[in-house]
Design a protein around this motif. Structure first.
Motif, short mmCIF file in Angstrom:
data_model
loop_
_atom_site.label_atom_id
_atom_site.label_comp_id
_atom_site.label_asym_id
_atom_site.label_seq_id
_atom_site.Cartn_x
_atom_site.Cartn_y
_atom_site.Cartn_z
N LEU A 151 0.83 -1.20 0.00
CA LEU A 151 0.00 0.00 0.00
C LEU A 151 0.87 1.26 0.00
O LEU A 151 0.56 2.25 -0.67
N GLN A 154 1.98 2.18 -3.28
CA GLN A 154 0.90 2.76 -4.08
C GLN A 154 0.71 4.23 -3.70
O GLN A 154 0.49 5.07 -4.57
N ALA A 157 3.37 6.08 -5.42
CA ALA A 157 3.09 6.25 -6.85
C ALA A 157 2.00 7.31 -7.04
O ALA A 157 2.09 8.14 -7.95
N ASN A 158 1.01 7.28 -6.17
CA ASN A 158 -0.10 8.22 -6.29
C ASN A 158 0.37 9.67 -6.13
O ASN A 158 -0.15 10.58 -6.75
N PHE A 159 1.37 9.86 -5.27
CA PHE A 159 1.87 11.21 -5.05
C PHE A 159 3.12 11.50 -5.86
O PHE A 159 3.90 12.40 -5.53
N ASN A 160 3.32 10.72 -6.93
CA ASN A 160 4.44 10.94 -7.86
C ASN A 160 5.80 11.01 -7.17
O ASN A 160 6.58 11.93 -7.44
N PHE A 161 6.10 10.08 -6.29
CA PHE A 161 7.42 10.06 -5.66
C PHE A 161 8.48 9.67 -6.68
O PHE A 161 8.26 8.77 -7.48
N LYS A 169 11.72 8.34 1.76
CA LYS A 169 10.49 8.62 2.50
C LYS A 169 9.63 7.40 2.73
O LYS A 169 8.71 7.43 3.55
N ARG B 66 -9.29 0.69 -9.17
CA ARG B 66 -7.82 0.63 -9.24
C ARG B 66 -7.35 0.83 -10.68
O ARG B 66 -6.28 1.41 -10.92
N PHE B 71 -3.58 2.13 -11.04
CA PHE B 71 -2.76 1.16 -10.31
C PHE B 71 -2.71 -0.19 -11.02
O PHE B 71 -1.83 -1.00 -10.77
N PRO B 89 -0.63 5.85 -12.11
CA PRO B 89 -1.10 6.71 -11.02
C PRO B 89 -0.62 8.15 -11.24
O PRO B 89 0.45 8.36 -11.81
N SER B 90 -1.41 9.08 -10.81
CA SER B 90 -1.04 10.48 -10.99
C SER B 90 -1.56 11.26 -9.81
O SER B 90 -2.55 10.90 -9.19
N SER B 91 -0.88 12.34 -9.48
CA SER B 91 -1.32 13.10 -8.31
C SER B 91 -2.54 13.95 -8.63
O SER B 91 -3.01 14.71 -7.80
N ASN B 93 -5.32 12.43 -9.47
CA ASN B 93 -6.40 11.56 -9.01
C ASN B 93 -5.92 10.84 -7.76
O ASN B 93 -5.05 9.99 -7.83
N ILE B 94 -6.47 11.21 -6.63
CA ILE B 94 -5.95 10.67 -5.39
C ILE B 94 -6.85 9.56 -4.87
O ILE B 94 -8.07 9.64 -4.91
N PHE B 95 -6.20 8.53 -4.38
CA PHE B 95 -6.87 7.34 -3.89
C PHE B 95 -6.92 7.39 -2.36
O PHE B 95 -5.90 7.60 -1.72
N PHE B 97 -7.49 5.04 0.66
CA PHE B 97 -7.48 3.59 0.79
C PHE B 97 -8.44 3.08 1.86
O PHE B 97 -8.93 3.85 2.68
N LEU B 114 2.19 15.73 1.79
CA LEU B 114 2.83 14.95 0.72
C LEU B 114 2.56 15.53 -0.67
O LEU B 114 3.46 15.61 -1.49
N GLY B 115 1.32 15.93 -0.88
CA GLY B 115 0.95 16.39 -2.22
C GLY B 115 1.49 17.75 -2.59
O GLY B 115 1.51 18.10 -3.77
N ARG B 161 -5.17 14.83 3.27
CA ARG B 161 -4.01 14.64 2.42
C ARG B 161 -4.43 14.64 0.95
O ARG B 161 -3.75 15.19 0.09
N ALA B 162 -5.59 13.99 0.68
CA ALA B 162 -6.07 13.93 -0.69
C ALA B 162 -6.52 15.31 -1.17
O ALA B 162 -6.23 15.72 -2.30
N VAL B 165 -4.05 18.26 -2.39
CA VAL B 165 -3.55 18.20 -3.77
C VAL B 165 -4.47 18.92 -4.74
O VAL B 165 -4.09 19.27 -5.84
#
Lengths: 254, 266
Positions: A151, A154, A157-161, A169, B66, B71, B89-91, B93-95, B97, B114-115, B161-162, B165
């Motif tokens: 997770l 993921q 990846a979602n936050f473009n690390f 991190k 997903r 993902f 995945p792209s920032s 569109n935030i997931f 969980f 984070l974003g 957090r989501a 962004v």
């Protein structure tokens, strides 16, 4: 709670005291001379001599220096390498067999080669300590990376690390709770190996003190060196355990 | 923006283990066989819409979002977000969980940031993080670690957090799973309010029929695996919604229960 803290000190001390009494009895009734089996009193006198003339401090520092150097080298090489191999699945398939092949070879088996390659002095000892702590650290790091919840990758990846951010991190903080016990164990192993390493090629350190005292038939000094090794071992262990209290690591123990 | 178009979307999995074939396990498949999870799904999510997706357990709801989130890869079909193919995945569109999506070694503040970690202006960044932490009512907990928070607070932190962004689409995969009933109801309310305010496209997966009907602008019901769209209705009822006052809504509730195989709606 105050009572509890007090007991935490008193109870272990009581065990040590009991051990001292058993030791004294064994020494008195064994029938061996105190040159062969020195009792606690003779050992304490010897200890005082070693402390007074600075020998013990000098040898302890020499041992600690080698352990610190060898252990740090193992951490600096082993942990990043383990993170890399753990993250890179193909690498894991490639290197796992090699690691498992080298791991069971005792560091002591490397003594002849270490002497030949590194000559006389600190280097072969540091090399042996490095080997002794390197493999447990490497294997634990790889396992710890494998245990990271997918997770988190993921989220990364979602936050473009970037790959570097993923390492700094996600991977590194994620393995810390598992890495600390590994550091604890491998530092213990390093401290174990230093004695053996110092029986070769060097003229200082607690291992050398044991060897030298044996040659001089001073069993009380041998025991003093053993006591010093144990005491320093406890201190090193306490230092690593303290790291568990860092807040960003403590999540692992919940 | 946040317009999602799905056409003829299919997803096959290759079965990796052979399931034992027993009398009551007809769906058992052989190793190496293709297992169709999503079967020609056609859907469109409009900009700013809150769509709730319902379906029997294991039907492929999670697989669908997903895939939309990037993902997982689709097997065939078209998937466009704002006219662009989804490549990963792209920032934007935030997931959110199901649980434990917060990074446990970071405080609420660090997670929420984070974003926007690449934002140059520190003061602006801090203001933005604080704004969203305040919105989800976590003021005072900025420097707590996730394990020091309750389940509901963790969900809200993840929501903050989501939102920081400013994403086009928010994916929520059963985000209230594991919360107690009261917290769930409160979280529903918070999501609805937040949605009224921000008008982001939200794709919300749940298995709770009442939840879907009270929250969604639209409800999509999937069939058993391989999942197809079985029901796709707009819910043009104002909030707050009350089943006992709206005959239509109550009727719809019964229909959905029936579609999901429960014939004597409770």
């Amino acid at each position: 709670m105050a009572d509890f803290r007090y007991m935490q000190i008193v109870l272990p001390l009581a065990v040590f005291l009991a051990l001292g009494i058993v030791w004294q009895c064994a020494a008195s009734f064994s029938g061996w001379s105190s040159a062969v089996f020195p009792g606690p009193v003779a050992t304490a006198v010897g200890m005082w001599e070693l402390i007074a003339n600075g020998t013990l401090l000098q040898h302890s520092v020499a041992s600690l220096f080698r352990v610190t150097l060898g252990f740090y080298l193992a951490v600096i090489v082993g942990v990043p390498l383990g993170m890399l191999i753990g993250w890179w699945k193909t690498g894991q398939v490639m290197f796992n067999a090699l690691i498992q092949f080298l791991r069971p070879i005792s560091p002591l088996a490397w003594i002849p080669l270490a002497l030949l390659w590194f000559g006389i002095g600190d280097k072969p000892a540091v090399f042996l300590i490095f080997l002794a702590s390197f493999f447990p650290l490497l294997v634990s790091t790889i396992t710890a990376v494998n245990h990271i919840n997918s997770l988190y990758f993921q989220v990364a990846a979602n936050f473009n690390f970037s790959p570097l951010e993923t390492v700094s991190k996600v991977i590194f903080p994620a393995i810390l709770p598992e890495l600390l016990p590994a550091l604890r164990i491998s530092l213990g192993v390093a401290w174990l190996v230093v004695v053996a390493a110092e029986m070769i090629a060097v003229k200082s350190g607690l291992g050398y003190l044991i060897l030298d005292s044996r040659n001089a038939l001073r069993m009380d000094y041998v025991m003093d060196a053993m006591i010093a090794i144990g005491l320093i071992g406890i201190c090193l262990d306490r230092i690593i355990v303290q790291l568990n209290r860092i807040e960003s690591v403590s999540w692992g123990s919940v | 923006m946040g317009h999602v178009i799905i056409k003829d979307l299919c997803k096959d999995y290759v079965e990796r283990r052979a399931a034992p074939r027993t009398a009551n396990n007809h769906s058992a498949v052989d190793r190496g066989q293709q297992l169709r999870v999503l079967d020609q799904v056609d859907l469109e999510f409009h900009d700013g819409e809150l769509v709730c997706i319902l379906g029997p357990s294991g039907c492929g709801k999670t697989t669908l979002i997903r895939i939309i989130a990037g993902f997982e890869e689709k097997t065939s079909g078209t998937l466009l977000i704002d006219g662009k193919q989804v490549k990963g995945p792209s920032s934007e569109n935030i997931f959110v969980f199901q649980h434990n999506g917060l990074l446990p070694w970071m405080t609420v503040w660090e997670n929420a940031g984070l974003g926007v970690r690449k934002m140059g202006n520190e003061a602006e960044k801090a203001e933005r993080i604080q704004e969203y932490i305040d919105i989800v009512n976590l003021s005072g907990f900025e420097h707590h670690y996730p394990h020091q928070l309750s389940g509901g607070m963790q969900r809200r932190a993840e929501l903050a957090r989501a939102l920081v962004v400013n994403p086009e689409v928010l994916f929520m995969d059963e985000p209230f799973a594991g919360l107690d009933y009261l917290t769930r109801v409160k979280m529903r309310e918070e999501i609805i309010n937040m949605h009224e305010y921000f008008r982001k496209t939200i794709i919300f997966i749940t298995h709770d029929i009442e939840e879907a009907l009270t929250m969604g602008d639209r409800v999509v019901v999937f069939t058993e695996r391989p999942a197809k769209v079985k029901l796709n209705v707009s819910l043009e009822y104002p909030h707050p919604r009350d089943f006992s006052c709206s005959v239509d809504l109550e009727q719809l509730r019964r229909t959905v229960y029936e579609e999901l195989g429960v014939h004597h709606a409770l």
